[in-house]
Enzyme design. Structure first.
Site, PDB file in Angstrom:
ATOM      1  N   PRO A  95      56.086  35.361  55.056  1.00 34.31           N
ATOM      2  CA  PRO A  95      56.352  34.239  55.967  1.00 34.31           C
ATOM      3  C   PRO A  95      55.226  33.216  55.975  1.00 34.31           C
ATOM      4  O   PRO A  95      54.059  33.556  56.201  1.00 34.31           O
ATOM      5  CB  PRO A  95      56.490  34.926  57.328  1.00 34.31           C
ATOM      6  CG  PRO A  95      56.932  36.309  57.013  1.00 34.31           C
ATOM      7  CD  PRO A  95      56.218  36.659  55.736  1.00 34.31           C
ATOM      8  N   GLU A  96      55.563  31.974  55.696  1.00 37.21           N
ATOM      9  CA  GLU A  96      54.606  30.874  55.736  1.00 37.21           C
ATOM     10  C   GLU A  96      54.938  30.025  56.962  1.00 37.21           C
ATOM     11  O   GLU A  96      55.780  30.403  57.779  1.00 37.21           O
ATOM     12  CB  GLU A  96      54.672  30.093  54.425  1.00 37.21           C
ATOM     13  CG  GLU A  96      54.387  30.992  53.208  1.00 37.21           C
ATOM     14  CD  GLU A  96      54.453  30.287  51.868  1.00 37.21           C
ATOM     15  OE1 GLU A  96      54.171  29.074  51.812  1.00 37.21           O
ATOM     16  OE2 GLU A  96      54.780  30.945  50.859  1.00 37.21           O
TER      17      GLU A  96
END
Length: 274
Positions: free
Chosen positions: A2-3
């Site tokens: 997850p960014e």
């Protein structure tokens, strides 16, 4: 994985369901994930109400009035889901936050994610200690300051962007995409970038991450939003496209290792400096 766009999407989805919800119990099968102590977390948050959710870079922040901040970092595999109170736990479920009519479950295959409970007044100092760069917006991310930092470093541009000190929120996927948009080879030294390249990269980072937020992030591998799946993966041009023709010049996309990370780029559009 997850960014920033994925964490922002999770935050927005959780806001719809958790604002003004009172915690009635907390349970954990892997209490070590709470770096500030799970027993302390139980003691301080049981009976308290979630009054807000926010985000700083890739960190998700649960707010409890002016008293506490619960800071969650999903790392590579962490994810949340909302479940019924009687639902049987799944493999890799590690923490459950129970409310009157539902529960928030944290699942993490690799157990790399972390939770930390802080007093509200400690939040600024906490993020200052992380040496995080600005948020990727035109209001916060100043191109002149960005250029000055780049000119002072001989680091390769890809790992430098991954550090989070230049600008927050970029991970492997979006660094590859931003460098492709700006036509910069991922191994280029930061202080070798031209003024035009710096400006192009600055714009690419902001526009790319904002587009990804609007599309709900990239649902790749284990990441999925709480609501509808993200759609940004449909717009990716080079990431995980090894051998496919570059959308700009039709040259096959290549994959190399840069600072130990798999890196996708177009060898014609993003030519390496001699």
């Amino acid at each position: 994985m997850p960014e920033l766009p994925e964490v922002e999407t999770v935050k927005r989805e959780l806001e719809k369901h958790l604002l003004n919800q009172k915690i009635i119990a907390l349970e954990a099968t892997y209490p070590r994930m709470v770096l500030t102590g799970f027993e302390n977390l139980q003691k301080e948050l049981t009976g308290r109400t979630i009054t807000g959710l926010s985000r700083r870079g890739k960190y998700l922040i649960f707010e409890f009035a002016d008293e506490f901040r619960l800071i969650s970092h999903l790392r590579m595999e962490g994810k949340y889901r909302l479940a019924n109170l009687g639902e049987i736990s799944q493999k890799h479920d590690h923490i459950a936050v129970k409310f009157a009519d539902k529960q928030l479950v944290y699942n993490d295959v690799r157990k790399f994610g972390t939770w930390e409970l802080l007093a509200a007044e400690q939040e600024d100092a906490y993020f200052l200690s992380k040496k995080l760069g600005p948020e990727p917006t035109y209001a916060d991310f100043d191109c002149h300051i960005f250029a000055e930092k780049l000119q002072k470093s001989s680091k390769k541009i890809k790992p430098f962007l991954l550090e989070q000190s230049l600008v927050v929120g970029l991970g492997n996927i979006y660094v590859d995409e931003a460098l492709w948009r700006a036509q910069i080879h991922p191994e280029t030294q930061a202080n070798h970038l031209t003024k035009l390249e710096v400006q192009s990269l600055h714009t690419a980072i902001i526009e790319l991450l904002q587009e990804a937020i609007e599309l709900g992030g990239s649902s790749i591998r284990t990441y999925s939003a709480l609501g509808e799946p993200g759609r940004m993966q449909e717009k990716l041009q080079v990431y995980a496209k090894t051998g496919d023709p570059c959308p700009r010049c039709l040259t096959p996309i290549q994959k190399i290792k840069v600072a130990g990370r798999g890196t996708h780029f177009c060898p014609k559009c993003q030519q390496k400096r001699l």
